[in-house]
Design a protein around this motif. Structure first.
Motif, PDB file in Angstrom:
ATOM      1  N   PHE A   1       0.823  -1.216   0.000  1.00 57.71           N
ATOM      2  CA  PHE A   1       0.000   0.000   0.000  1.00 57.71           C
ATOM      3  C   PHE A   1       0.857   1.265   0.000  1.00 57.71           C
ATOM      4  O   PHE A   1       0.545   2.228  -0.695  1.00 57.71           O
ATOM      5  N   ASN A   2       1.950   1.273   0.775  1.00 56.39           N
ATOM      6  CA  ASN A   2       2.753   2.489   0.928  1.00 56.39           C
ATOM      7  C   ASN A   2       3.736   2.710  -0.210  1.00 56.39           C
ATOM      8  O   ASN A   2       3.953   3.850  -0.626  1.00 56.39           O
ATOM      9  N   GLN A   3       4.359   1.657  -0.711  1.00 53.17           N
ATOM     10  CA  GLN A   3       5.407   1.811  -1.715  1.00 53.17           C
ATOM     11  C   GLN A   3       4.927   1.493  -3.127  1.00 53.17           C
ATOM     12  O   GLN A   3       5.580   1.883  -4.093  1.00 53.17           O
ATOM     13  N   GLY A   4       3.820   0.787  -3.246  1.00 56.07           N
ATOM     14  CA  GLY A   4       3.345   0.362  -4.562  1.00 56.07           C
ATOM     15  C   GLY A   4       2.504   1.413  -5.248  1.00 56.07           C
ATOM     16  O   GLY A   4       2.241   2.488  -4.713  1.00 56.07           O
ATOM     17  N   LYS A   5       2.093   1.092  -6.453  1.00 54.39           N
ATOM     18  CA  LYS A   5       1.188   1.975  -7.185  1.00 54.39           C
ATOM     19  C   LYS A   5      -0.148   1.262  -7.353  1.00 54.39           C
ATOM     20  O   LYS A   5      -0.238   0.044  -7.198  1.00 54.39           O
ATOM     21  N   SER A   6      -1.173   2.041  -7.668  1.00 61.02           N
ATOM     22  CA  SER A   6      -2.508   1.448  -7.760  1.00 61.02           C
ATOM     23  C   SER A   6      -3.178   1.794  -9.077  1.00 61.02           C
ATOM     24  O   SER A   6      -2.887   2.825  -9.692  1.00 61.02           O
ATOM     25  N   VAL A   7      -4.056   0.892  -9.488  1.00 60.84           N
ATOM     26  CA  VAL A   7      -4.929   1.105 -10.638  1.00 60.84           C
ATOM     27  C   VAL A   7      -6.314   0.628 -10.229  1.00 60.84           C
ATOM     28  O   VAL A   7      -6.448  -0.200  -9.327  1.00 60.84           O
ATOM     29  N   ALA A   8      -7.325   1.167 -10.905  1.00 59.82           N
ATOM     30  CA  ALA A   8      -8.683   0.806 -10.508  1.00 59.82           C
ATOM     31  C   ALA A   8      -9.632   0.905 -11.690  1.00 59.82           C
ATOM     32  O   ALA A   8      -9.381   1.618 -12.668  1.00 59.82           O
ATOM     33  N   ASN A   9     -10.725   0.151 -11.578  1.00 57.67           N
ATOM     34  CA  ASN A   9     -11.879   0.335 -12.438  1.00 57.67           C
ATOM     35  C   ASN A   9     -13.094   0.402 -11.520  1.00 57.67           C
ATOM     36  O   ASN A   9     -12.935   0.546 -10.309  1.00 57.67           O
ATOM     37  N   ARG A  10     -14.279   0.261 -12.030  1.00 61.74           N
ATOM     38  CA  ARG A  10     -15.470   0.407 -11.198  1.00 61.74           C
ATOM     39  C   ARG A  10     -15.627  -0.694 -10.154  1.00 61.74           C
ATOM     40  O   ARG A  10     -16.250  -0.491  -9.122  1.00 61.74           O
ATOM     41  N   ARG A  11     -15.060  -1.859 -10.375  1.00 59.48           N
ATOM     42  CA  ARG A  11     -15.294  -3.009  -9.495  1.00 59.48           C
ATOM     43  C   ARG A  11     -14.095  -3.428  -8.645  1.00 59.48           C
ATOM     44  O   ARG A  11     -14.273  -4.070  -7.627  1.00 59.48           O
ATOM     45  N   PHE A  12     -12.878  -3.079  -9.071  1.00 57.36           N
ATOM     46  CA  PHE A  12     -11.690  -3.525  -8.346  1.00 57.36           C
ATOM     47  C   PHE A  12     -10.646  -2.420  -8.267  1.00 57.36           C
ATOM     48  O   PHE A  12     -10.541  -1.586  -9.154  1.00 57.36           O
ATOM     49  N   VAL A  13      -9.862  -2.461  -7.196  1.00 58.49           N
ATOM     50  CA  VAL A  13      -8.658  -1.654  -7.056  1.00 58.49           C
ATOM     51  C   VAL A  13      -7.516  -2.639  -6.884  1.00 58.49           C
ATOM     52  O   VAL A  13      -7.640  -3.606  -6.133  1.00 58.49           O
ATOM     53  N   VAL A  14      -6.413  -2.405  -7.575  1.00 56.47           N
ATOM     54  CA  VAL A  14      -5.247  -3.278  -7.452  1.00 56.47           C
ATOM     55  C   VAL A  14      -4.036  -2.425  -7.090  1.00 56.47           C
ATOM     56  O   VAL A  14      -3.685  -1.492  -7.808  1.00 56.47           O
ATOM     57  N   TYR A  15      -3.442  -2.735  -5.946  1.00 56.76           N
ATOM     58  CA  TYR A  15      -2.174  -2.139  -5.544  1.00 56.76           C
ATOM     59  C   TYR A  15      -1.098  -3.144  -5.899  1.00 56.76           C
ATOM     60  O   TYR A  15      -1.247  -4.338  -5.628  1.00 56.76           O
ATOM     61  N   GLN A  16       0.011  -2.661  -6.487  1.00 57.75           N
ATOM     62  CA  GLN A  16       1.064  -3.567  -6.929  1.00 57.75           C
ATOM     63  C   GLN A  16       2.427  -3.052  -6.514  1.00 57.75           C
ATOM     64  O   GLN A  16       2.662  -1.854  -6.450  1.00 57.75           O
ATOM     65  N   LEU A  17       3.304  -3.989  -6.220  1.00 57.59           N
ATOM     66  CA  LEU A  17       4.673  -3.676  -5.838  1.00 57.59           C
ATOM     67  C   LEU A  17       5.590  -4.675  -6.534  1.00 57.59           C
ATOM     68  O   LEU A  17       5.416  -5.886  -6.390  1.00 57.59           O
ATOM     69  N   GLU A  18       6.554  -4.144  -7.279  1.00 51.66           N
ATOM     70  CA  GLU A  18       7.475  -5.016  -8.021  1.00 51.66           C
ATOM     71  C   GLU A  18       8.408  -5.720  -7.049  1.00 51.66           C
ATOM     72  O   GLU A  18       8.987  -5.100  -6.161  1.00 51.66           O
ATOM     73  N   LYS A  19       8.552  -7.033  -7.209  1.00 53.54           N
ATOM     74  CA  LYS A  19       9.435  -7.844  -6.371  1.00 53.54           C
ATOM     75  C   LYS A  19      10.203  -8.801  -7.271  1.00 53.54           C
ATOM     76  O   LYS A  19       9.723  -9.205  -8.317  1.00 53.54           O
ATOM     77  N   SER A  20      11.390  -9.175  -6.823  1.00 51.07           N
ATOM     78  CA  SER A  20      12.145 -10.182  -7.569  1.00 51.07           C
ATOM     79  C   SER A  20      11.958 -11.522  -6.864  1.00 51.07           C
ATOM     80  O   SER A  20      12.560 -11.790  -5.836  1.00 51.07           O
TER      81      SER A  20
END
Length: 121
Positions: free
Chosen positions: A17-36
């Protein structure tokens, strides 16, 4: 879905939540963080506002099934899927369409062409 594919720790959720970025549409929000790492990890969040435990568990079960279906095309990120109001009214096919849309918006879903698929088989 195996435990190794899940985000469970509060610290992991916080980092996403703090370091990742988010995208959303009307039904879902997705927070993502790149990891190896070898594969993706996902956390699911379904609010009590969406319904009782039976409804929330059905939504999470369907989301896990869809993510398993999409797993060969998902990037190896950590991400959290948050269900928004209205998801409880969607059919499975509509939920699939909306989830795929938001994953493509966040560039988490990579389409594979037929040549790559044949090499994997």
């Amino acid at each position: 879905m195996k435990k190794s594919y899940r985000v469970k720790k509060d610290s992991d959720f916080g980092a996403i939540f703090n370091q990742g970025k988010s995208v959303a549409n009307r039904r879902f929000v997705v927070y993502q963080l790149e990891k190896s790492q070898a594969h993706f990890r996902v956390g699911l969040s379904v609010s009590k506002k969406l319904g009782n435990a039976v409804v929330r568990n059905r939504i999470k079960r369907q989301l896990r099934h869809l993510l398993q279906e999409f797993s060969p095309q998902l990037k190896t990120y950590d991400f959290v899927v948050i269900a928004r109001k209205g998801v409880e009214e969607l059919s499975y096919v509509e939920m699939r369409k909306n989830l795929l849309h938001v994953l493509k918006l966040g560039q988490l879903y990579q389409e594979r062409d037929m040549c790559e698929k044949e090499n994997l088989i």
